[in-house]
Design a protein around this motif. Structure first.
Motif, PDB file in Angstrom:
ATOM      1  N   GLY A  12      34.257   3.894  -6.516  1.00 30.38           N
ATOM      2  CA  GLY A  12      35.388   4.204  -7.906  1.00 30.38           C
ATOM      3  C   GLY A  12      35.498   2.995  -8.501  1.00 30.38           C
ATOM      4  N   ILE A  33      38.035   0.739   4.092  1.00 31.50           N
ATOM      5  CA  ILE A  33      37.797   1.590   5.271  1.00 31.50           C
ATOM      6  C   ILE A  33      36.396   1.390   5.859  1.00 31.50           C
ATOM      7  CG2 ILE A  33      37.738   4.060   4.545  1.00 31.50           C
ATOM      8  CD1 ILE A  33      40.157   4.134   6.727  1.00 31.50           C
ATOM      9  N   SER A  43      46.000   1.999   6.305  1.00 34.83           N
ATOM     10  CA  SER A  43      47.174   2.839   6.376  1.00 34.83           C
ATOM     11  C   SER A  43      47.933   2.517   7.576  1.00 34.83           C
ATOM     12  CB  SER A  43      46.560   4.154   6.664  1.00 34.83           C
ATOM     13  OG  SER A  43      45.928   4.470   7.657  1.00 34.83           O
ATOM     14  N   VAL A  85      49.021   3.002   2.448  1.00 33.45           N
ATOM     15  CA  VAL A  85      48.049   2.532   1.931  1.00 33.45           C
ATOM     16  C   VAL A  85      48.343   2.038   0.569  1.00 33.45           C
ATOM     17  CG1 VAL A  85      45.804   3.039   0.778  1.00 33.45           C
ATOM     18  CG2 VAL A  85      46.445   4.051   2.996  1.00 33.45           C
ATOM     19  N   TYR A 155      52.688  10.454  -4.146  1.00 34.01           N
ATOM     20  CA  TYR A 155      51.893   9.584  -4.978  1.00 34.01           C
ATOM     21  C   TYR A 155      52.481   8.680  -6.203  1.00 34.01           C
ATOM     22  CZ  TYR A 155      47.727   7.959  -7.754  1.00 34.01           C
ATOM     23  OH  TYR A 155      46.694   7.464  -8.336  1.00 34.01           O
ATOM     24  N   LYS A 159      53.321   4.697  -6.543  1.00 27.57           N
ATOM     25  CA  LYS A 159      52.757   3.931  -7.584  1.00 27.57           C
ATOM     26  C   LYS A 159      53.927   3.178  -8.464  1.00 27.57           C
ATOM     27  CE  LYS A 159      48.385   4.268  -6.944  1.00 27.57           C
ATOM     28  NZ  LYS A 159      47.501   3.377  -6.844  1.00 27.57           N
ATOM     29  N   GLY A 188      44.731   6.628 -16.435  1.00 30.90           N
ATOM     30  CA  GLY A 188      44.951   8.290 -16.471  1.00 30.90           C
ATOM     31  C   GLY A 188      43.653   8.671 -15.649  1.00 30.90           C
ATOM     32  N   LEU A 194      37.887   9.916  -6.019  1.00 26.06           N
ATOM     33  CA  LEU A 194      39.388  10.547  -5.636  1.00 26.06           C
ATOM     34  C   LEU A 194      39.649  11.696  -6.713  1.00 26.06           C
ATOM     35  CD1 LEU A 194      42.304   8.074  -5.626  1.00 26.06           C
ATOM     36  CD2 LEU A 194      42.507  10.141  -7.184  1.00 26.06           C
TER      37      LEU A 194
HETATM   38  P1  NAI Z   1      38.232   6.012  -4.951  1.00 26.21           P
HETATM   39  O1  NAI Z   1      38.704   7.028  -3.853  1.00 26.21           O
HETATM   40  O2  NAI Z   1      37.000   6.053  -5.555  1.00 26.21           O
HETATM   41  O3  NAI Z   1      38.536   4.398  -4.142  1.00 26.21           O
HETATM   42  C1  NAI Z   1      39.574   4.192  -3.590  1.00 26.21           C
HETATM   43  C2  NAI Z   1      39.056   3.437  -2.280  1.00 26.21           C
HETATM   44  O4  NAI Z   1      40.117   3.148  -1.607  1.00 26.21           O
HETATM   45  C3  NAI Z   1      38.087   4.063  -1.617  1.00 26.21           C
HETATM   46  O5  NAI Z   1      36.920   3.447  -1.312  1.00 26.21           O
HETATM   47  C4  NAI Z   1      38.740   4.098  -0.053  1.00 26.21           C
HETATM   48  O6  NAI Z   1      37.866   4.297   0.937  1.00 26.21           O
HETATM   49  C5  NAI Z   1      39.965   3.044  -0.268  1.00 26.21           C
HETATM   50  N1  NAI Z   1      40.930   3.132   0.777  1.00 26.21           N
HETATM   51  C6  NAI Z   1      41.600   4.682   0.833  1.00 26.21           C
HETATM   52  N2  NAI Z   1      42.358   4.829   1.689  1.00 26.21           N
HETATM   53  C7  NAI Z   1      42.151   3.524   2.548  1.00 26.21           C
HETATM   54  C8  NAI Z   1      42.342   2.890   3.704  1.00 26.21           C
HETATM   55  N3  NAI Z   1      43.248   3.471   4.496  1.00 26.21           N
HETATM   56  N4  NAI Z   1      41.959   1.644   4.145  1.00 26.21           N
HETATM   57  C9  NAI Z   1      41.161   0.922   3.540  1.00 26.21           C
HETATM   58  N5  NAI Z   1      40.582   1.207   2.230  1.00 26.21           N
HETATM   59  C10 NAI Z   1      41.078   2.671   1.978  1.00 26.21           C
HETATM   60  O7  NAI Z   1      39.326   6.075  -5.994  1.00 26.21           O
HETATM   61  P2  NAI Z   1      39.605   5.512  -7.264  1.00 26.21           P
HETATM   62  O8  NAI Z   1      39.938   6.492  -8.258  1.00 26.21           O
HETATM   63  O9  NAI Z   1      38.401   4.258  -7.692  1.00 26.21           O
HETATM   64  O10 NAI Z   1      41.071   4.748  -7.268  1.00 26.21           O
HETATM   65  C11 NAI Z   1      41.296   3.235  -7.417  1.00 26.21           C
HETATM   66  C12 NAI Z   1      42.718   3.222  -7.459  1.00 26.21           C
HETATM   67  O11 NAI Z   1      43.158   3.674  -8.919  1.00 26.21           O
HETATM   68  C13 NAI Z   1      43.491   3.783  -6.669  1.00 26.21           C
HETATM   69  O12 NAI Z   1      44.646   3.021  -5.976  1.00 26.21           O
HETATM   70  C14 NAI Z   1      44.069   5.070  -7.394  1.00 26.21           C
HETATM   71  O13 NAI Z   1      45.524   5.500  -6.649  1.00 26.21           O
HETATM   72  C15 NAI Z   1      44.055   4.673  -8.550  1.00 26.21           C
HETATM   73  N6  NAI Z   1      44.227   5.611  -9.911  1.00 26.21           N
HETATM   74  C16 NAI Z   1      43.022   6.366  -9.752  1.00 26.21           C
HETATM   75  C17 NAI Z   1      43.215   7.360 -10.935  1.00 26.21           C
HETATM   76  C18 NAI Z   1      41.867   8.247 -10.918  1.00 26.21           C
HETATM   77  O14 NAI Z   1      42.143   9.134 -11.696  1.00 26.21           O
HETATM   78  N7  NAI Z   1      40.860   8.118 -10.209  1.00 26.21           N
HETATM   79  C19 NAI Z   1      44.136   7.430 -11.620  1.00 26.21           C
HETATM   80  C20 NAI Z   1      45.152   6.469 -11.759  1.00 26.21           C
HETATM   81  C21 NAI Z   1      45.309   5.532 -10.767  1.00 26.21           C
END
Ligand code: NAI
Length: 289
Positions: A12, A33, A43, A85, A155, A159, A188, A194
């Motif tokens: 992501g 991870i 975590s 996390v 969640y 945040k 957003g 995710l």
């Molecule tokens: P994603 O799922 O593509 O990437 C998140 C990464 O965090 C993954 O590579 C995953 O393996 C890693 N991760 C999760 N649990 C873990 C653990 N226990 N140990 C190590 N690594 C771990 O998600 P995305 O969308 O790129 O999210 C990036 C950030 O943006 C996150 O913090 C998310 O909460 C935030 N976010 C995402 C939104 C969305 O719509 N995609 C909206 C607002 C915030």
């Protein structure tokens, strides 16, 4: 060229930021991870300690920046893992990296928040307070009482807690006083694995009905571009900001919530801060003469 730590680098937005940094010739030490330079489970307390040990071994010298993107989306029944996390995976990693960031002179930190902080209803205030104070156990107990709302509430609470932690640290002697610029990005809905998993779960209709005035989801590349700006010299004068990039949802739902005037109840705090600052030597001569 600089050295940067990126958590959540395997997927992501973290992956998109890493690609941009590497493309510009920087060194990136990724944490995830699986599938990254540092493999660790953020975590658990042991996983975070292991990540920190590996990071400090791999980052040889000053660190120009850190992007903490690793995070979990709302998941019913996984509240404990989520706060570990999303909160401790940010605060513990950044605290451990702080001396290396300070050594760089003008390092930048970007924390991934979310616009769910300001658009999720019924988030228990006391759970947020506990998370900010580091009492994750207590916060999880309160969040789990929310029944079917515990996933989204956990969640949003996680945040809000990291954004508040970041803003409090950002202005302190240890961070701003050491030349480190800490800021938060609040996306957003952005089309990443995710969001895709939410769209293929029982919450799909809620996610689809979330109002986004621009009528499209964001892309990881758009958000990476904002993060690159927040890591660049353009951010030298940016400290403690929460940058919302959400297609307009926040403005649609809460047009009058921010900016808001200073409430009278904060006047004593303001006076105290102004009185203390010179005594601690925090106010310097800002003129360039
Ligand atoms: P994603 O799922 O593509 O990437 C998140 C990464 O965090 C993954 O590579 C995953 O393996 C890693 N991760 C999760 N649990 C873990 C653990 N226990 N140990 C190590 N690594 C771990 O998600 P995305 O969308 O790129 O999210 C990036 C950030 O943006 C996150 O913090 C998310 O909460 C935030 N976010 C995402 C939104 C969305 O719509 N995609 C909206 C607002 C915030």
């Amino acid at each position: 060229m600089g050295t940067y730590v990126v958590t959540g680098a395997a997927s992501g937005m973290g992956e998109a930021v890493s690609a941009r940094l590497i493309g510009d010739g920087h060194t990136v030490v990724g944490v995830d991870i699986a599938g990254s330079d540092v493999t660790a489970d953020l975590s658990t307390s042991e996983g975070r300690s292991d990540a920190i040990t590996q990071l400090l071994a791999k980052v040889d010298g000053p660190l120009d920046g850190a992007v903490v993107a690793a995070g979990m989306g709302p998941k019913q029944g996984r509240e404990r893992t989520l706060v570990e996390v999303n909160v401790l995976g940010v605060t513990e990693i950044l605290t451990a990296l702080r001396p290396r960031l300070a050594a760089a002179g003008n390092a930048k930190v970007v924390v991934f928040g979310s616009n769910s902080t300001t658009s999720t209803p019924l988030v228990p205030r006391v759970a947020i307070r506990r998370l900010v104070d580091g009492d994750t156990e207590g916060a999880v107990r309160i969040l789990q009482r929310r029944g079917p709302l515990s996933g989204p509430a956990a969640y949003a609470a996680s945040k809000i807690a990291v954004a508040r932690w970041a803003r409090r640290q950002a202005v302190s002697d240890e961070w701003a006083g050491s030349g480190i610029r800490v800021n938060v990005i609040a996306p957003g809905p952005v089309m990443t694995p995710l969001l895709r998993s939410q769209l293929s779960s029982s919450t799909a209709s809620q996610v689809r009905s979330f109002p986004v005035p621009i009528r499209e989801f964001g892309t990881p590349e758009q958000l990476a571009e904002w993060v690159m700006t927040m890591l660049s010299p353009a951010a030298d004068f940016m400290v403690g900001a929460v940058v919302t990039v959400d297609g307009g949802t926040e403005a649609l739902l809460r047009p009058n919530s921010w900016p808001t005037r200073l409430p009278v109840r904060l006047l004593p705090r303001m006076a105290w801060t102004m009185y203390r600052a010179p005594k601690k030597g925090r106010v310097a001569d800002y003129s360039d003469s």
